[in-house]
Design an enzyme around this catalytic site. Structure first.
Site, short mmCIF file in Angstrom:
data_model
loop_
_atom_site.label_atom_id
_atom_site.label_comp_id
_atom_site.label_asym_id
_atom_site.label_seq_id
_atom_site.Cartn_x
_atom_site.Cartn_y
_atom_site.Cartn_z
CG HIS A 128 112.81 -6.73 16.65
ND1 HIS A 128 113.56 -6.36 15.70
CD2 HIS A 128 112.98 -8.10 16.75
CE1 HIS A 128 114.50 -7.03 15.45
NE2 HIS A 128 114.18 -8.40 16.22
CG ASP A 205 107.05 -7.27 13.86
OD1 ASP A 205 107.39 -8.37 13.21
OD2 ASP A 205 107.86 -6.96 14.48
CD GLN A 208 108.93 -14.32 17.12
OE1 GLN A 208 108.69 -15.27 17.18
NE2 GLN A 208 110.27 -13.72 16.80
CE LYS A 231 112.12 -13.31 13.37
NZ LYS A 231 113.22 -14.05 14.33
CB CYS A 374 116.16 -7.24 18.43
SG CYS A 374 117.69 -7.67 17.73
#
Length: 420
Positions: A128, A205, A208, A231, A374
């Site tokens: 991202h 990261d 997700q 999220k 992104c």
């Protein structure tokens, strides 16, 4: 909340999400844009409202009852987040506005003080923008060199290339746990072992992954991990940084101001202990408390149950998409049980532009994402201007997938007739 085995998970939770029960363009809303942001259950919304109605006060600074209650709730939420990802200490959880701010905190506090000309930072082409741009800025200031892991033929993180790319010059590896476009689940625990073998640090990261599967930072052995509350059923404007305690202790403050100080003099200041050293100014109090409520909500369901149900949806989604000949899906395929990738699919459909596809699906009440998500470098790597993306959550149903597939087929038929 009590869960009944005879009902699907979505059947048991949909009543908790008021936004799902509406019409868009005179059609029942089918919300399939969960990778961009999740919806919020009443439990979280009520906690947010309770703060403002019952004990709105600044934290840490007041001796009165409302301030004490707000402080307890704010710090209690930190404990919940620490337990949720199995941090070794509550001091390892730093509140931020979002994952982007968390990465920037590491980039400027650690990166600017530890990277030098010729040092190397390894990322992947699937990252991202939030996990690319801060390191570009830091590399321009420090002289560090950026390197990128590419993809396997299946569309996953190329671990063998990573093994060849890393060296004694590597000081940082920054990778996503789950790609928001390819849906691949990256082997971050193995990446951590290799990274630490070379004496480098690993930032993960987890935007997700944290909302969709159990995540254990001690099992991964990452040095930092970032996530965004919006999220994971929490409000916008709140996220967190996890960092190993001794590493955070060695890092200087990123922001200066109130709250992050011990003592202030005219010519110098001393700083508060963790985690407050990195939390300057009045924080997003209500949002942090609501993040704790979102963690409670997800934990009450069980991340194992959420992951298993979303895998079932993934298997069904791919079965349906693969029956449409015009569709090309990017990233690895799930197995028969829907395992091995995240509950999303980025795809192209013949010569139909993803934005046109998304716009016409919206007319049928179906909300999906279109564009580069992104991840412009990834789309350039794939030779694509953009993709359409459908992304699922535990409150979605097979019936919603059916509605999406029907609308998608009708939309593609419309374009085929128009072009002929």
């Amino acid at each position: 909340m009590t869960f009944t085995p005879t009902k699907t998970l979505a059947d048991q939770v949909r009543a908790d999400f008021p936004i799902l029960h509406q019409e868009v363009n005179s059609k029942p809303l089918v919300y399939l844009d969960n990778a961009a942001t999740s919806q919020k259950p009443l439990f979280v919304l009520n906690i947010l409202r309770d703060y403002y109605e019952q004990y709105n006060a600044n934290v840490h600074r007041g001796a009165h009852t409302l301030s004490a209650k707000a402080t307890d709730a704010y710090e209690g939420a930190r404990d919940k987040v620490a337990k949720f990802i199995n941090a070794a200490s509550r001091q390892e959880i730093i509140y931020t506005r979002n994952a982007s701010e968390a990465i920037n905190l590491v980039a400027y506090s650690w990166g600017m003080n530890n990277l030098h000309p010729g040092d190397e930072i390894i990322m992947s082409v699937m990252e991202h923008h939030s996990n690319i741009v801060p390191w570009q800025l830091v590399s321009q200031k420090t002289g560090a060199v950026l390197k990128f892991v590419e993809l396997t033929p299946e569309g996953s993180f190329d671990l063998e290339q990573f093994k060849n790319l890393i060296s004694d010059k590597t000081k940082l590896v920054a990778v996503s746990h789950v790609s928001n476009t390819l849906g691949c689940i990256n082997p971050v625990a193995e990446v951590a072992k290799i990274t630490h073998k070379y004496g480098a640090k690993l930032l993960v990261d987890a935007c997700q992954s944290v909302p969709h599967m159990p995540v254990d930072v001690q099992q991964i052995d990452c040095d930092w991990l970032v996530a965004s509350g919006h999220k994971m059923c929490a409000p916008t404007g709140i996220g967190f940084l996890y960092g190993k305690l001794e590493l955070l202790e060695s890092m200087p403050p990123f922001f200066g101001g109130g709250e992050m100080i011990a003592d202030v003099y005219l010519d110098h200041s001393t700083y508060a202990e963790l985690p407050h050293k990195f939390e300057a100014g009045t924080p997003a109090i209500a949002e942090a408390i609501a993040l704790g409520a979102a963690v409670d909500y997800l934990s009450n369901i069980g991340m194992d149950k959420i992951h298993a149900y979303e895998a079932e949806l993934t298997a069904y989604l791919f079965q349906q998409l693969e029956q449409i000949p015009q569709i090309t899906i990017y990233g690895p395929k799930p197995n028969a049980k829907g395992e091995g990738r995240a509950a999303l699919a980025a795809f192209t459909a013949a010569d139909v532009h993803p934005n046109d596809l998304s716009t016409l699906l919206d007319q049928e009440g179906v909300a999906i994402r279109s564009g580069h998500h992104c991840t412009q470098p990834l789309h350039r790597h794939l030779g694509l201007p953009g993709t359409a993306r459908v992304s699922l959550s535990f409150y979605n149903t097979r019936e919603e997938i059916d509605i999406f597939i029907k609308a998608l087929k009708e939309t593609l038929d419309f374009f085929a007739g128009f072009m002929n």
